[in-house]
Design an enzyme around this catalytic site. Structure first.
Site: not given
Ligand code: PGA
Length: 256
Positions: A11-13, A97, A99, A168, A174, A214, A235-236
């Protein structure tokens, strides 16, 4: 009985310009050696979906979106419809998600409409669920996750084979704080149990449940070694080709 799908999704966000995104995709294409165990998916931001779709034409890497609106078309300034996503080759859509729930006030009702819209157009929703730190500390983690999962009772049994769930925990996204494999496994097993109670054992056995929060090259093996963890939503660590490729490589290939 079909074996459930295993997925590593990136997930590149809200990251990557066109040049940066295409560079990342080229590096992933060059380094990815499919072995048929995991399906690998990238979820670039909307602006990059079409060019990334073209870049992935000859590749085994699949394309996903990070969000969608639930109407097919109309006067909804700024929104993107499932028809548009399907049209350019999107196969997976992240829905709900944390967010989106936090910053854009998406509630379970909206999330359900989005899940239905994705299914209606023959794509696969990755339904994200997870508790906040406060909810976990007050002993409400299971209750919160069960409520988020409960929207699936509105989904026809026949569509359940296209559903993917991502657990998640919000406190692990993050933050560098990964859930321990044991804690994640416990919640994954609870999710599978809940699905069994809502539907039946066969559906529960076949629903892929990914872990997110993470995930890194160094912890993905232990997480995915757990019985009910069928892959990762990253994500990251998916923004860098070397680390995403290492995650794909290091993820456990367990015999189910
Ligand atoms: P993260 O994000 O790996 O940066 O913790 C995961 C996600 O929100 O899908």
């Amino acid at each position: 009985m079909p074996m459930r799908k295993r997925i590593i999704a990136g997930n590149w966000k809200m990251h990557k310009t066109l040049t940066e995104g295409l560079e990342l995709v080229e590096m992933l294409k060059a380094g990815y050696e499919p072995d048929g165990y995991y399906e690998v998916v990238v979820h670039p931001p909307y602006t990059l979906l079409s060019p990334v779709s073209k870049a992935l034409e000859e590749s085994e890497i699949r394309l996903g979106a990070q969000n969608v609106f639930y109407e097919d078309r109309g006067a909804y300034t700024g929104e993107i419809s499932p028809v548009m996503l399907k049209d350019i080759g999107v196969e997976y859509v992240i829905v709900g998600h944390s967010e989106r729930r936090k910053y854009f006030h998406e509630d379970n009702e909206t999330v359900l409409k989005k899940v239905k819209a994705v299914l209606r157009h023959g794509m696969k929703p990755i339904l994200c669920v997870g508790e906040t730190l406060e909810e976990r500390e007050s002993g409400k983690a299971r209750e919160v996750v069960a409520r988020q999962i409960s929207i699936l009772k509105e989904i026809p049994v026949g569509d359940m084979e296209d559903i993917i769930i991502a657990y998640e925990p919000v406190w692990a996204i993050g933050t560098g704080k990964t859930a321990t494999p044991e804690l994640a496994q416990e919640m994954h097993a609870f999710i599978r149990d809940t699905i069994e109670k809502m539907f039946n054992r066969e559906i529960a056995i076949n629903v892929p449940i990914l872990y997110g929060g993470s995930v890194k090259p160094g912890n993905v093996y232990d997480l995915t070694s757990e019985d009910d963890i069928d892959g990762a939503l990253v994500g990251g660590a998916s923004l860098d080709a070397d680390s995403f490729l290492a995650i794909i490589k290091n993820a456990a290939r367990k015999i189910i």
